[in-house]
Design a protein around this motif. Sequence first.
Motif, PDB file in Angstrom:
ATOM      1  N   ALA A 187       0.841  -1.196   0.000  1.00  0.00           N
ATOM      2  CA  ALA A 187       0.000   0.000   0.000  1.00  0.00           C
ATOM      3  C   ALA A 187       0.876   1.245   0.000  1.00  0.00           C
ATOM      4  O   ALA A 187       1.808   1.352   0.799  1.00  0.00           O
ATOM      5  N   PRO A 188       0.600   2.204  -0.877  1.00  0.00           N
ATOM      6  CA  PRO A 188       1.409   3.423  -0.946  1.00  0.00           C
ATOM      7  C   PRO A 188       0.932   4.459   0.073  1.00  0.00           C
ATOM      8  O   PRO A 188      -0.219   4.406   0.523  1.00  0.00           O
ATOM      9  N   PRO A 189       1.779   5.420   0.434  1.00  0.00           N
ATOM     10  CA  PRO A 189       1.348   6.480   1.354  1.00  0.00           C
ATOM     11  C   PRO A 189       0.362   7.455   0.722  1.00  0.00           C
ATOM     12  O   PRO A 189      -0.324   8.187   1.422  1.00  0.00           O
ATOM     13  N   ALA A 190       0.280   7.452  -0.605  1.00  0.00           N
ATOM     14  CA  ALA A 190      -0.669   8.322  -1.310  1.00  0.00           C
ATOM     15  C   ALA A 190      -1.145   7.600  -2.560  1.00  0.00           C
ATOM     16  O   ALA A 190      -0.475   6.706  -3.076  1.00  0.00           O
ATOM     17  N   VAL A 246     -12.477  10.574   3.952  1.00  0.00           N
ATOM     18  CA  VAL A 246     -11.242  10.303   4.684  1.00  0.00           C
ATOM     19  C   VAL A 246     -10.786  11.499   5.503  1.00  0.00           C
ATOM     20  O   VAL A 246     -10.501  11.391   6.705  1.00  0.00           O
ATOM     21  N   ALA A 247     -10.703  12.669   4.880  1.00  0.00           N
ATOM     22  CA  ALA A 247     -10.201  13.850   5.572  1.00  0.00           C
ATOM     23  C   ALA A 247     -11.103  14.241   6.739  1.00  0.00           C
ATOM     24  O   ALA A 247     -10.625  14.570   7.832  1.00  0.00           O
ATOM     25  N   ALA A 248     -12.413  14.197   6.523  1.00  0.00           N
ATOM     26  CA  ALA A 248     -13.346  14.590   7.576  1.00  0.00           C
ATOM     27  C   ALA A 248     -13.303  13.608   8.741  1.00  0.00           C
ATOM     28  O   ALA A 248     -13.329  14.001   9.914  1.00  0.00           O
ATOM     29  N   ILE A 249     -13.227  12.319   8.452  1.00  0.00           N
ATOM     30  CA  ILE A 249     -13.163  11.317   9.519  1.00  0.00           C
ATOM     31  C   ILE A 249     -11.852  11.449  10.290  1.00  0.00           C
ATOM     32  O   ILE A 249     -11.837  11.384  11.525  1.00  0.00           O
ATOM     33  N   ALA A 250     -10.751  11.641   9.564  1.00  0.00           N
ATOM     34  CA  ALA A 250      -9.456  11.798  10.230  1.00  0.00           C
ATOM     35  C   ALA A 250      -9.459  13.002  11.157  1.00  0.00           C
ATOM     36  O   ALA A 250      -8.912  12.950  12.274  1.00  0.00           O
ATOM     37  N   SER A 251     -10.089  14.083  10.726  1.00  0.00           N
ATOM     38  CA  SER A 251     -10.161  15.281  11.563  1.00  0.00           C
ATOM     39  C   SER A 251     -11.049  15.043  12.775  1.00  0.00           C
ATOM     40  O   SER A 251     -10.691  15.417  13.907  1.00  0.00           O
ATOM     41  N   ALA A 252     -12.206  14.433  12.562  1.00  0.00           N
ATOM     42  CA  ALA A 252     -13.148  14.213  13.659  1.00  0.00           C
ATOM     43  C   ALA A 252     -12.594  13.250  14.701  1.00  0.00           C
ATOM     44  O   ALA A 252     -12.860  13.398  15.905  1.00  0.00           O
ATOM     45  N   LYS A 253     -11.789  12.277  14.263  1.00  0.00           N
ATOM     46  CA  LYS A 253     -11.238  11.276  15.181  1.00  0.00           C
ATOM     47  C   LYS A 253      -9.828  11.632  15.662  1.00  0.00           C
ATOM     48  O   LYS A 253      -9.194  10.837  16.358  1.00  0.00           O
ATOM     49  N   HIS A 254      -9.361  12.820  15.269  1.00  0.00           N
ATOM     50  CA  HIS A 254      -8.037  13.308  15.708  1.00  0.00           C
ATOM     51  C   HIS A 254      -6.935  12.316  15.358  1.00  0.00           C
ATOM     52  O   HIS A 254      -6.109  11.942  16.199  1.00  0.00           O
ATOM     53  N   LEU A 255      -6.914  11.920  14.098  1.00  0.00           N
ATOM     54  CA  LEU A 255      -5.934  10.932  13.656  1.00  0.00           C
ATOM     55  C   LEU A 255      -4.641  11.536  13.154  1.00  0.00           C
ATOM     56  O   LEU A 255      -3.660  10.825  12.956  1.00  0.00           O
ATOM     57  N   GLY A 256      -4.636  12.835  12.917  1.00  0.00           N
ATOM     58  CA  GLY A 256      -3.464  13.459  12.337  1.00  0.00           C
ATOM     59  C   GLY A 256      -3.374  13.150  10.856  1.00  0.00           C
ATOM     60  O   GLY A 256      -4.388  12.951  10.174  1.00  0.00           O
ATOM     61  N   ALA A 257      -2.166  13.052  10.335  1.00  0.00           N
ATOM     62  CA  ALA A 257      -1.976  12.792   8.908  1.00  0.00           C
ATOM     63  C   ALA A 257      -2.312  11.340   8.584  1.00  0.00           C
ATOM     64  O   ALA A 257      -1.856  10.414   9.268  1.00  0.00           O
ATOM     65  N   VAL A 258      -3.122  11.147   7.559  1.00  0.00           N
ATOM     66  CA  VAL A 258      -3.471   9.802   7.088  1.00  0.00           C
ATOM     67  C   VAL A 258      -3.342   9.764   5.575  1.00  0.00           C
ATOM     68  O   VAL A 258      -3.301  10.803   4.910  1.00  0.00           O
ATOM     69  N   ALA A 259      -3.275   8.564   5.028  1.00  0.00           N
ATOM     70  CA  ALA A 259      -3.262   8.411   3.571  1.00  0.00           C
ATOM     71  C   ALA A 259      -4.569   8.968   3.008  1.00  0.00           C
ATOM     72  O   ALA A 259      -5.630   8.820   3.629  1.00  0.00           O
ATOM     73  N   PRO A 260      -4.524   9.612   1.843  1.00  0.00           N
ATOM     74  CA  PRO A 260      -5.723  10.264   1.290  1.00  0.00           C
ATOM     75  C   PRO A 260      -6.667   9.301   0.582  1.00  0.00           C
ATOM     76  O   PRO A 260      -7.353   9.677  -0.369  1.00  0.00           O
ATOM     77  N   TYR A 261      -6.718   8.082   1.019  1.00  0.00           N
ATOM     78  CA  TYR A 261      -7.618   7.088   0.452  1.00  0.00           C
ATOM     79  C   TYR A 261      -7.951   6.098   1.559  1.00  0.00           C
ATOM     80  O   TYR A 261      -7.421   6.172   2.671  1.00  0.00           O
TER      81      TYR A 261
END
Length: 236
Positions: A64-67, A167-182
Amino acid sequence: MTDAGPAGGRRGRSPLVLAVLTAIGLALVAAFISLGVWQLQRRVWKLNLIATVEARLHAAPVAAPPAAGPADTYRRVSVRGVFRNDRETFVQAVTERGPGYWVLTPLVGSNFTVLVNRGFVPPEKRAEHDRPSGPVPVTGLIRLTEPKGGFLRSNDAAADRWYSRDVAAIASAKHLGAVAPYFIDADRTPNPGGYPIGGLTVVAFRNSHLSYALTWFGLAILTVVALVILWRKRRE
């Protein structure tokens, strides 16, 4: 003398009207043919896309790639990491197994974090599904983020109500920080207890371009026939 004027005027206007109608008809013919050719080109593109996706679905998984972007959609990938079960998100879903939820859980790998759609759970299994601890391998398909929400329903992060896998909204709501954009749709590898159920990804592409092309070409032919009839009546 009184009747000759209007009749002569009609005869004088008739060639002009005919010329205008002919020009409009020819323009429509050209437009219809162009649209038909465009649909044939779209058909070739769609067939190539279907063949590409089919090849990806049956290919061996890659790391799996980082992006990832649109060119990576439905690519089979594998990754190893630890699930953050305390940050899982339930996204409303309607599947072949009925209504329920997708279980999206962040997987923390050695180099990056990625959201994994572990699969489907019915409402009664929302609190009882398997939540593995420790490092686990995941194999599945790359899927692009689904921003904003579902059909006529917007995601409500504050209320933790989700209708799409944003992805971006869930990462923000769950305070995940940087995540892969998929996110990754997990495959059918069974989970202990049977839930979540993975491997329910629907891969379908509508391909009606040939029928659309035939429709446009048919309209072009009908327009030509109408012009021929118009000119024949003029000669008569």
